[in-house]
Design an enzyme around this catalytic site. Structure first.
Site, short mmCIF file in Angstrom:
data_model
loop_
_atom_site.label_atom_id
_atom_site.label_comp_id
_atom_site.label_asym_id
_atom_site.label_seq_id
_atom_site.Cartn_x
_atom_site.Cartn_y
_atom_site.Cartn_z
N HIS A 68 8.94 29.66 -10.21
CA HIS A 68 7.50 29.86 -10.05
C HIS A 68 7.12 31.22 -10.63
O HIS A 68 7.53 32.26 -10.12
CB HIS A 68 7.12 29.79 -8.57
CG HIS A 68 5.64 29.64 -8.34
ND1 HIS A 68 4.71 29.79 -9.34
CD2 HIS A 68 4.92 29.37 -7.21
CE1 HIS A 68 3.49 29.60 -8.85
NE2 HIS A 68 3.61 29.34 -7.55
N CYS A 105 -1.84 31.90 -8.26
CA CYS A 105 -0.98 31.05 -9.08
C CYS A 105 -1.75 30.19 -10.09
O CYS A 105 -1.13 29.54 -10.92
CB CYS A 105 -0.13 30.16 -8.18
SG CYS A 105 0.70 31.07 -6.88
N HIS A 125 1.63 21.03 -10.20
CA HIS A 125 1.84 22.40 -9.73
C HIS A 125 3.16 22.47 -8.95
O HIS A 125 3.95 23.39 -9.15
CB HIS A 125 0.68 22.84 -8.84
CG HIS A 125 0.82 24.23 -8.32
ND1 HIS A 125 0.76 25.34 -9.15
CD2 HIS A 125 1.02 24.71 -7.07
CE1 HIS A 125 0.93 26.42 -8.43
NE2 HIS A 125 1.09 26.08 -7.16
#
Length: 405
Positions: free
Chosen positions: A332, A156, A295
């Protein structure tokens, strides 16, 4: 060797809330949410899908070689390069830095299913489409670049790592111009089922107004998967000014670390180390940072750990520091997340606007900072912001942006 200043001169965003940079940024500031039912696939949950024909105008033979991830990257790169307006000669000297979590996994999965006669075969060349570096190679070929074309797969944080590594190349004298970012597309039933095994996806709410992803909230329960891309053109300041380009923002710091603890569970010590290294790299003290694009995926453990890491680095300043996450709006994007969030952070310092954390519900004593709930915030004095990206496996990357004046 003296470090050179690096600026952003082109941005491209392809997201579930907007297919262009300004459209996506405006939608985020307006509090729009792009998490919806997929228009064609029965996925069993809402996702951040981009409903656009990304192959328009492309020759069918070229399309046969491209996974959707590559198409998304190309769409964002075309925007960024259009804004930067490099000459043909400058493009041949442009480095390409690209991040993805999984690469062309949709095509790979489809090829396996077709081999076992579970789905019809489609006219696509699976090998070039599934290579993780396919998007970087395509962009480099479009530019006719003779520089370097690098691909990073750090889960990620991949998009942020790509931008950070490009920044280092320019700052340290290896290149004068680069295009960097990330892309991801994994919205197929088999891949979503694999993510469900990890118990990190939020259940679909009975009331859509509560949102699928609720970062830092008391009743947060995970994230919605999404697809998207972001690319940015970076130049040394001297190169940009010499050709008359207008900088969007300055990228002034980059910090990385590895948790070294657990394949899935994040660690606040590693995250704090990446943030501190970013500040040190930029020559900043905590009080100079006016915003953190977090995040924050909306998982119970992840948001708590990130909040703890922010407190460790910023101390008392953390109490007055706006911290927000755009994942409630766009979901996401895995390998693209860090790039999209970095681009939004650059625009925030340019325009003095901070994106809200959608669907935020206070009440968790471990998440007690200013998360900019509900509505965007105008901060005309915003001059420095950081963007956090933390990847599965413990790879942490943090980027710092400064307003260009």
């Amino acid at each position: 060797m003296k470090h050179r200043r690096v600026v952003v001169t082109g941005l491209g965003l392809t997201t579930p809330v907007g297919l262009s940079t300004q459209a996506a940024f405006d939608a985020l500031m307006a509090g729009q949410c792009g998490i919806k039912d997929h228009p064609r696939l029965a996925l069993g949950r809402r996702v951040g899908h981009i409903d656009a024909d990304l192959t328009f105008g492309e020759h069918p033979m070229q399309v046969r070689q491209m996974d959707r991830t590559t198409l998304l990257a190309r769409h964002a790169a075309t925007q960024a390069l259009g804004q930067a307006d490099l000459t043909a000669g400058q493009q041949t000297r442009t480095g390409v830095f690209y991040g993805t979590g999984i690469g062309g996994v949709s095509t790979f999965t489809e090829a396996i299913e077709a081999f076992h006669h579970l789905t019809p075969k489609r006219p696509i060349l699976a090998v070039p489409a599934t290579m993780p570096n396919a998007a970087a190679a395509l962009i480099a070929q479009t530019l006719k670049s003779m520089a370097e074309a690098q691909t990073y797969a750090t889960a990620c944080s991949a998009g942020a790592v790509a931008i950070g590594e490009a920044f280092r190349r320019l700052r340290d004298g290896y290149l004068d111009v680069a295009i960097a970012g990330g892309a991801e597309s994994i919205l197929i039933p088999s891949i979503i089922a694999a993510w469900e095994q990890l118990r990190v996806l939020s259940p679909d709410p009975a009331d859509p107004d509560t949102g699928n992803c609720r970062p830092f909230s008391r009743r947060r329960a995970g994230f919605a998967l999404s697809e998207g891309a972001a690319m940015m053109v970076l130049e040394t300041l001297s190169h940009a000014l010499a050709r008359g380009a207008t900088p969007i923002a300055e990228i002034c710091g980059y910090g990385v670390s590895n948790d070294g603890t657990h394949p899935l569970r994040p660690d606040h010590i590693g995250q704090a180390l990446a943030m501190q290294r970013c500040l040190d790299d930029a020559g900043l003290v905590p009080a100079q940072v006016g915003y953190i694009n977090a995040h924050a995926t909306g998982t119970h453990v992840g948001d708590r750990i990130e909040t703890l890491a922010i407190k460790q680095v910023f101390g008392a300043h953390a109490r007055s520091l706006p911290v927000s996450s755009i994942k409630g709006a766009v979901g996401h994007m895995i390998g693209a997340a860090g790039a999209v969030e970095a681009a939004v952070t650059a625009l925030s310092v340019q325009q003095g606007l901070i994106a809200p954390t959608l669907f935020h519900e206070a009440g968790d004593p471990d998440c007690d900072l200013d998360y900019v709930p509900g509505q965007a915030r105008r901060v005309p004095t915003l001059s420095v912001a950081i963007s956090n990206s933390f990847g599965m496996g413990g790879n942490n990357a943090v980027l710092a942006f400064r307003k260009f004046v």
